[in-house]
Design an enzyme around this catalytic site. Structure first.
Site, PDB file in Angstrom:
ATOM      1  N   GLU A 178      78.692  88.244  83.331  1.00 32.76           N
ATOM      2  CA  GLU A 178      77.978  88.422  82.068  1.00 32.76           C
ATOM      3  C   GLU A 178      78.359  87.315  81.102  1.00 32.76           C
ATOM      4  O   GLU A 178      79.479  87.293  80.611  1.00 32.76           O
ATOM      5  CB  GLU A 178      78.324  89.761  81.396  1.00 32.76           C
ATOM      6  CG  GLU A 178      77.859  91.006  82.084  1.00 32.76           C
ATOM      7  CD  GLU A 178      78.205  92.255  81.274  1.00 32.76           C
ATOM      8  OE1 GLU A 178      78.486  92.119  80.066  1.00 32.76           O
ATOM      9  OE2 GLU A 178      78.203  93.348  81.842  1.00 32.76           O
TER      10      GLU A 178
ATOM     11  N   GLU B 219      82.458  97.044  84.255  1.00 30.67           N
ATOM     12  CA  GLU B 219      83.705  96.765  83.531  1.00 30.67           C
ATOM     13  C   GLU B 219      84.734  97.883  83.630  1.00 30.67           C
ATOM     14  O   GLU B 219      85.662  97.943  82.831  1.00 30.67           O
ATOM     15  CB  GLU B 219      83.413  96.425  82.061  1.00 30.67           C
ATOM     16  CG  GLU B 219      82.531  95.195  81.909  1.00 30.67           C
ATOM     17  CD  GLU B 219      82.054  94.956  80.492  1.00 30.67           C
ATOM     18  OE1 GLU B 219      82.114  95.904  79.675  1.00 30.67           O
ATOM     19  OE2 GLU B 219      81.609  93.836  80.193  1.00 30.67           O
TER      20      GLU B 219
END
Length: 870
Positions: A549, A483
């Site tokens: 995710e 991320e």
């Protein structure tokens, strides 16, 4: 193993070797340890002939300080209840508290003239100084968790006498304040180490931050020249069809060679696999190290390696030898590899990257992996078991998350064997590395963006890990961070130098939520959501085109919960608020979902209903992506598949390797040839995720009332091209109200089952209380043993009532749950008159349990419990 036995094993190994032959052995026994502040002498004296490790405790190597303390019962099990709070945290004690000396003695019976001896460490966290027989081996202190070390120790070795080895190991610096959120205060990210040890929303802090000699230690004896980091590259031009006769493929090999002697080395480097061979002359100056490239080999009709669900996982073994002019072997190696080619492209219509293997696109079905064990109690056996669980769940990819490890070769060996593609993150996370302006972090967002402190060490460590793993066919891609991007200079080095030089054929993604992976018009790029959801909303609420995710819940069976939660806290959690051990183990609320099956009565009832909820959650999650395969989506990775400790959120099997209901829900949803119900519009859908066309397939759609009486049935002929999808009719329930119905979907080919799926549907949304009106059922079981570890279980329902949500489990002679046990089906339903054959595999002894006097236990929603000894 005691020291005498250890020496005998080493002696036998050496007696099997001819003079001059290379040999390697592990140092994984007879270690001692002591806190460094309690040792009043230095490494030179510790490894001197007069030293005796009196007052030292037995050490676990490979392992950490905590695993050594736990082995000696000096700390409680941190995975149970709130025991972890009884263990001092390094942030409060100071780093000296977890700085330890590790000591070993080993003997080499004989070293022949001209041979070189090496001491290898595959991983030490974090700082280390190494001493052998009164001499310091490393002139510069080792630094970093992910950096192998290979030290020449020929000049220090006692030939034919005991050798004394001591390693001083100190924690990372800084260790971080673990009470400050994801990754603690973030400063753990200043080091090149795993970040989750400072705590996360799914784990409490690891008190020593995993300080220790955490990976293999070995001693190697070679001739004057040493083979290092062989590299096997394969090319598979064109688009290939699994199982067909293949056009040629190409294999190119290179290796680093090191001449450790003071004389030039003149010899031959040669390779061989299955009748193919190549060689090249080698000339190394004294102390020279260089890369040698062998001629590319053309392989006729190669056995290709395919990911799980597309084809076979064919593997080759290459023997590599370096000989001198006389033909004597200076060093040799054996490397397993697969012949395959990976690629990818960005599909603008999907707005996502599509991954390919051997020219065939792969609809990615997988999930996120943290580590096998939070305290790094890693083993080949557990890796094999866990990866097998993924493969049998019909997954084809595992993402190794960036706050954890560069996974070990044994993990990759298992992925090679089972066809699991691996997305390997590098040690960067948005939480620690400054993606967000987090007031709980110690330093500013801009400062954290520059983490880690030592960029040179980061790049050196990554280069080393690339060399360690790049021969594995399962390693599909590298990712720069979770991320967030790595610091600009690191990212530039990775893109322009490191990967083009050391692993040029693999895809490198700059970060896990990169626009290079996906673009979107529904809110940019990203991941999530997490937690429990209404199953039908997964179909209607469009997700990211490739979601790295997204996930749901994780509650163990009652058998597993009692290994986590103390007896006085074994009451159903009150959503959304919990306390005590439930909160400490990061319970993710199930809200009112279990009560939809009738008000939860007690903790056993809660755990069982949680399995039903989990089954529905994870089947819907995968099927929600299936129904828009190659339209909205190119794939999805569940957050997360497993937990490296006893967490109560997001997993398919618990820490002890026991299945949840969600495991089998997902397994059905992820079948490569599959029939499903689309929950958005009640349409039946058939899909083919393989590379082969399907013909002569029959789809059956059968609707039953709750008691198993058939209401309707219809058959459809099905033909499907590779990578395609087909819609059939919509399902309309016969009446409203709170009645529950069973919808059975079947795919057959010549009468043989290809796929099966069963749904329980209610006329009143989200209400399944009627299932409590099912009568009790006794099911019959028969077990046929194929051999000592495998068998066939036949479960029959000869009664008049539906047998809903049957769970099977196996216990050993001491009535312990055997784990893992591999069952082809579990948490299933039998309508009246049905029977099911289930494959049973006890695996490799189920990790420490008794292997005799097994019992098959049968339980379920309305099942009268039974057991059968086998």
């Amino acid at each position: 193993m005691n020291r005498t036995c250890f020496f005998l094993v080493i002696l036998v190994i050496f007696q099997m070797q001819l003079p001059g032959q290379p040999v390697i052995f592990l140092l994984d026994d007879n270690w001692k340890a002591r806190r460094a502040t309690d040792v009043l002498i230095d490494g030179t004296e510790i490894t001197g002939a007069a030293f005796k490790p009196e007052g030292w405790i037995d050490a676990v190597v490979p392992g950490t300080v905590l695993t050594t303390l736990l082995h000696n019962k000096l700390i409680p099990d941190p995975f149970f209840g709130m025991n972890n709070n009884q263990i001092p945290d390094i942030y409060n004690t100071g780093r000296d508290y977890y700085t330890f000396w590790f000591y070993n003695e080993f003997e080499i019976p004989q070293k022949f003239e001209g041979q070189e001896v090496w001491l290898n460490f595959r991983g030490i966290n974090y700082f280390a100084d190494v001493f052998l027989n009164g001499k310091r081996v490393n002139t510069t202190t080792h630094k970093g968790m992910f950096l192998r070390e290979k030290y020449p120790i020929t000049q220090y070795i006692n030939n034919g006498k005991p050798n004394r080895l001591a390693v001083w190991v100190a924690p990372p610096d800084p260790v971080g304040n673990a009470s400050a959120g994801q990754g603690g205060d973030g400063t753990i990210g200043r080091s090149v180490t795993m970040q989750f040890t400072a705590g996360w929303d799914w784990i409490c802090p690891v008190r020593d931050r995993n300080t220790g000699i955490w990976d293999q230690v070995s001693v190697e004896i070679t001739g004057p020249a040493d083979i290092r980091n062989p590299y096997i590259e394969t090319r598979v031009p064109g688009t290939r069809i699994p199982g067909a006769k293949q056009p040629p493929a190409f294999v190119k090999t290179s290796a680093e060679l090191k001449n450790a002697s003071s004389k030039p080395f003149n010899g031959i480097l040669k390779i061989e696999f299955e009748g193919y061979n190549a060689s090249v002359k080698v000339l190394l100056d004294a102390q020279e190290e260089k890369v040698v490239i062998l001629p590319e080999i053309k392989v006729a009709d190669p056995r290709l390696w395919w990911p799980n669900g597309l084809g076979e996982q064919s593997l080759y073994r290459m023997k590599i030898e370096l000989t001198d002019q006389s033909g004597a072997i200076s060093d040799s190696d054996e490397v397993q590899f697969g012949i395959r080619e990976t690629d990818n492209y960005f599909d603008k219509s999907i707005r996502a990257r599509v991954f390919t293997v051997n020219g065939q696109k792969v609809f990615v079905k997988g999930g996120n992996w943290i580590a096998s064990d939070a305290l790094l109690r890693l083993s080949k056996e557990r890796y094999e078991a866990e990866v097998r669980l993924h493969a049998e769940m019909n997954m084809n990819m595992i993402r190794v998350w960036g706050g954890g490890l560069t996974e070990r070769p044994e993990f990759y060996d298992a992925c090679d064997h089972y066809g699991i593609l691996v997305w390997q993150d590098i040690w960067i996370t948005g939480d620690c590395n400054g993606e967000w302006n987090d007031p709980m972090k110690k330093e500013t967002q801009a400062r954290r963006k520059a983490y880690p402190d030592d960029h040179r060490l980061f790049l050196e460590s990554l280069t080393d890990q690339i060399k360690m793993l790049r021969n594995h066919p399962s390693l599909y891609m590298w990712c720069g961070g979770n991320e967030t991007y790595p610091p600009p200079d690191i990212l530039s080095a990775l893109e322009k130098d490191i990967f083009p030089r050391y692993d040029p054929s693999r895809f490198f993604l700059d970060m896990s939520t990169s626009p290079k992976l996906m673009t979107n018009t529904i809110g940019g790029v990203g991941d999530g959501p997490y937690g429990i959801r209404e199953p039908e909303k997964i179909f209607t609420e469009r997700s990211f085109p490739f979601n790295p995710e997204t996930g749901s819940i994780g509650i163990p069976n009652y058998d597993g919960l009692v290994k986590i939660i103390p007896e006085n806290e074994l009451t159903p959690p009150q959503s959304p608020r919990t306390s005590g051990s439930w909160t400490y183990h990061k319970y993710l609320p199930l809200l009112d979902f279990p009560d939809r099956y009738g008000k939860v009565k007690d903790i056993r009832d809660f755990c069982f209903k949680a399995q039903i909820v989990s089954y529905e959650q994870y089947r819907a999650l995968q099927e929600g992506f299936n129904h828009k395969m190659w339209d909205w989506y190119s794939g999805m990775l569940v957050w997360k598949n497993q937990n490296p400790w006893t967490a109560l959120r997001g997993f398919f099997y618990d820490y002890f390797l026991d299945y949840t209901g969600g495991y089998y829900g997902y397994k059905h949803g992820a079948a490569p040839v599959h029939i499903q119900l689309n929950l958005n519009d009640s349409a039946v859908c058939v899909l083919n995720q393989t590379a082969l066309a399907l013909n002569n397939i029959t789809a059956e759609v059968l609707l039953y009332d709750m008691h198993g009486r058939q209401i309707s049935g219809k058959k459809y002929p099905v033909s499907l091209n590779a990578h395609s999808i087909m819609l059939l009719d919509k399902i309309i329930l016969p009446r409203k109200g709170s009645e529950v119905f069973f919808l059975k979907l079947l795919l057959t080919n010549g009468g043989k089952a290809v796929d099966e799926n069963l749904y329980w549907l209610s006329g009143k949304p989200h209400s399944y209380e009627k299932l409590n009106e099912l009568d009790k059922v006794t099911v019959e079981t028969a077990i046929t043993k194929v051999n000592n570890n495998q068998g066939i279980i036949v479960i029959s329902n000869s009664g008049y009532e539906t047998a809903f949500f049957i769970r099977l489990k196996v216990t050993d002679g001491n009535n312990n749950l055997m784990l893992p046990v591999f069952l082809s089906e579990n948490f299933f339903t039998l309508l009246p008159g049905e029977k099911k054959e289930i494959k049973l595999d006890l695996g490799q002894g189920s990790l420490g349990m008794q292997k005799t006097d097994h019992k098959l236990m049968v339980e379920g929603w309305n099942i009268i419990p039974s057991e059968k000894t086998f």
